[in-house]
Motif scaffolding. Structure first.
Motif, PDB file in Angstrom:
ATOM      1  N   GLU A  48       0.543  -1.092   0.302  1.00  0.00           N
ATOM      2  CA  GLU A  48      -0.297  -0.317  -0.146  1.00  0.00           C
ATOM      3  C   GLU A  48       0.604   1.293  -0.012  1.00  0.00           C
ATOM      4  OE1 GLU A  48      -3.642  -0.185   1.648  1.00  0.00           O
ATOM      5  OE2 GLU A  48      -3.254  -1.858   3.143  1.00  0.00           O
ATOM      6  N   THR A  49       1.640   0.938   0.733  1.00  0.00           N
ATOM      7  CA  THR A  49       2.757   2.476   0.629  1.00  0.00           C
ATOM      8  C   THR A  49       3.925   1.966   0.406  1.00  0.00           C
ATOM      9  OG1 THR A  49       3.043   2.145   2.891  1.00  0.00           O
ATOM     10  CG2 THR A  49       1.622   3.490   2.455  1.00  0.00           C
ATOM     11  N   LEU A  50       5.224   2.835   0.246  1.00  0.00           N
ATOM     12  CA  LEU A  50       6.293   3.161  -0.461  1.00  0.00           C
ATOM     13  C   LEU A  50       7.065   2.236   1.319  1.00  0.00           C
ATOM     14  CD1 LEU A  50       8.835   3.029  -2.232  1.00  0.00           C
ATOM     15  CD2 LEU A  50       9.289   5.327  -1.777  1.00  0.00           C
ATOM     16  N   GLU A  51       6.887   2.052   2.223  1.00  0.00           N
ATOM     17  CA  GLU A  51       7.544   2.151   3.039  1.00  0.00           C
ATOM     18  C   GLU A  51       7.199   0.486   3.986  1.00  0.00           C
ATOM     19  OE1 GLU A  51       7.742   3.544   8.157  1.00  0.00           O
ATOM     20  OE2 GLU A  51       5.215   3.452   7.094  1.00  0.00           O
ATOM     21  N   GLU A  52       5.927   0.191   3.667  1.00  0.00           N
ATOM     22  CA  GLU A  52       5.555  -0.808   4.012  1.00  0.00           C
ATOM     23  C   GLU A  52       6.172  -1.791   2.608  1.00  0.00           C
ATOM     24  OE1 GLU A  52       1.910  -3.614   2.318  1.00  0.00           O
ATOM     25  OE2 GLU A  52       0.859  -1.821   3.241  1.00  0.00           O
ATOM     26  N   ALA A  53       6.328  -1.261   1.225  1.00  0.00           N
ATOM     27  CA  ALA A  53       7.136  -2.364   0.577  1.00  0.00           C
ATOM     28  C   ALA A  53       8.314  -1.984   1.092  1.00  0.00           C
ATOM     29  CB  ALA A  53       7.278  -1.085  -1.124  1.00  0.00           C
ATOM     30  N   LEU A  54       9.381  -1.113   1.394  1.00  0.00           N
ATOM     31  CA  LEU A  54      10.669  -1.127   1.910  1.00  0.00           C
ATOM     32  C   LEU A  54      10.702  -2.300   2.565  1.00  0.00           C
ATOM     33  CD1 LEU A  54      11.257   2.301   2.177  1.00  0.00           C
ATOM     34  CD2 LEU A  54      11.835   0.844   0.475  1.00  0.00           C
ATOM     35  N   ARG A  55       9.735  -2.330   4.085  1.00  0.00           N
ATOM     36  CA  ARG A  55      10.082  -3.657   5.040  1.00  0.00           C
ATOM     37  C   ARG A  55       9.788  -4.857   4.470  1.00  0.00           C
ATOM     38  NH1 ARG A  55      10.203  -0.513   9.899  1.00  0.00           N
ATOM     39  NH2 ARG A  55       9.415   0.966   9.639  1.00  0.00           N
ATOM     40  N   GLN A  56       8.891  -4.591   3.363  1.00  0.00           N
ATOM     41  CA  GLN A  56       8.831  -5.812   3.685  1.00  0.00           C
ATOM     42  C   GLN A  56       9.997  -6.768   2.067  1.00  0.00           C
ATOM     43  OE1 GLN A  56       5.400  -6.661   1.457  1.00  0.00           O
ATOM     44  NE2 GLN A  56       3.676  -6.164   3.459  1.00  0.00           N
ATOM     45  N   GLY A  57      10.465  -5.954   1.185  1.00  0.00           N
ATOM     46  CA  GLY A  57      11.103  -6.366   0.380  1.00  0.00           C
ATOM     47  C   GLY A  57      12.934  -6.688   1.310  1.00  0.00           C
ATOM     48  N   THR A  58      13.133  -5.492   2.530  1.00  0.00           N
ATOM     49  CA  THR A  58      14.291  -6.222   3.264  1.00  0.00           C
ATOM     50  C   THR A  58      13.982  -7.256   4.494  1.00  0.00           C
ATOM     51  OG1 THR A  58      13.133  -4.851   4.880  1.00  0.00           O
ATOM     52  CG2 THR A  58      15.079  -4.059   3.660  1.00  0.00           C
ATOM     53  N   ARG A  59      12.334  -7.511   4.085  1.00  0.00           N
ATOM     54  CA  ARG A  59      12.065  -9.459   5.222  1.00  0.00           C
ATOM     55  C   ARG A  59      12.481  -9.907   4.206  1.00  0.00           C
ATOM     56  NH1 ARG A  59       6.571 -10.534   8.551  1.00  0.00           N
ATOM     57  NH2 ARG A  59       6.726 -12.295   8.399  1.00  0.00           N
ATOM     58  N   TYR A  60      11.826 -10.191   2.624  1.00  0.00           N
ATOM     59  CA  TYR A  60      12.262 -11.372   1.785  1.00  0.00           C
ATOM     60  C   TYR A  60      12.932 -11.464   0.421  1.00  0.00           C
ATOM     61  CZ  TYR A  60       6.728 -11.842   4.201  1.00  0.00           C
ATOM     62  OH  TYR A  60       6.275 -12.163   4.955  1.00  0.00           O
ATOM     63  N   SER A  61      14.102 -10.404   0.953  1.00  0.00           N
ATOM     64  CA  SER A  61      14.696 -10.304  -0.073  1.00  0.00           C
ATOM     65  C   SER A  61      15.783 -11.968  -0.590  1.00  0.00           C
ATOM     66  CB  SER A  61      16.440  -9.005   0.600  1.00  0.00           C
ATOM     67  OG  SER A  61      16.526  -9.809   1.641  1.00  0.00           O
TER      68      SER A  61
END
Length: 205
Positions: A48-61
């Motif tokens: 939904e937001t860029l912050e959410e994308a950043l957090r999920q991206g680092t978690r699942y990288s």
């Protein structure tokens, strides 16, 4: 063919030498289709937001690269750091630059704007003309730093992702959690099968 991180670094070094391209990683990251990240890309794109994308991206990288781990930090400015897992950082230049550029391209595409950076620091050293990197990031790039990190204004956190789909995101997170859990126990084909199957089923337009 899926290559481990150490082999990716070596391959890019050999290719850069053969092609006489000192910025090969940077050039590759500018032209690749971001959807080739597969499952990870669609998790980010449905946030939904860029912050959410950043957090999920680092978690699942680790779904994309188990040897390089992005770290999200929110302390005043927003920053994304890059840490190496099980490999030597000193052996790399092209893979680090390729990863940083790919991340920035992804963030810009998610919110459909340029998102200039405050600063970029890379721990490897470079000499010669690096103006291409500076022009792409829109800020000074420091080489020989003590960390690999890029910083943004904290105002980017609440930017909406243009193709947000919370229902799809919730579904994909379940697949991501399964893929990460599988990789943490043994290197089997299950995680890759889920990743590839979801990427094929989702629309690419």
């Amino acid at each position: 063919t899926r290559l481990d991180a150490k082999s990716q670094i070596k391959f890019l070094d050999l290719a850069a030498t053969a092609l006489k391209d000192e910025l090969l990683g940077f050039h590759l990251a500018q032209s690749c289709d971001l959807r080739l990240m597969g499952l990870l890309y669609y998790v980010l794109a449905s946030s939904e937001t860029l912050e959410e994308a950043l957090r999920q991206g680092t978690r699942y990288s680790a779904i994309v690269n188990e040897g390089m781990a992005p770290k999200y930090r929110d302390a005043g400015d927003v920053s994304i750091g890059l840490e190496y897992v099980g490999i030597s950082r000193t052996s790399d230049r092209h893979q680090a630059e390729c990863t940083m550029v790919t991340l920035v391209r992804t963030f810009r595409q998610l919110v459909n704007r340029r998102l200039p950076l405050i600063g970029v620091r890379l721990s490897h050293r470079r000499s010669g003309d690096t103006s291409e990197l500076k022009n792409f990031f829109g800020c000074d790039v420091t080489f020989g730093a003590d960390v690999d990190e890029m910083a943004f204004s904290k105002s980017i956190k609440e930017l909406p992702v243009v193709n947000a789909d919370p229902y799809l995101n919730e579904l994909l997170i379940k697949y991501c959690d399964q893929a990460i859990a599988d990789r943490s126990t043994k290197r089997s084909s299950f995680g890759l099968s889920v990743e590839n199957a979801v990427a094929l089923l989702l629309p690419h337009g």
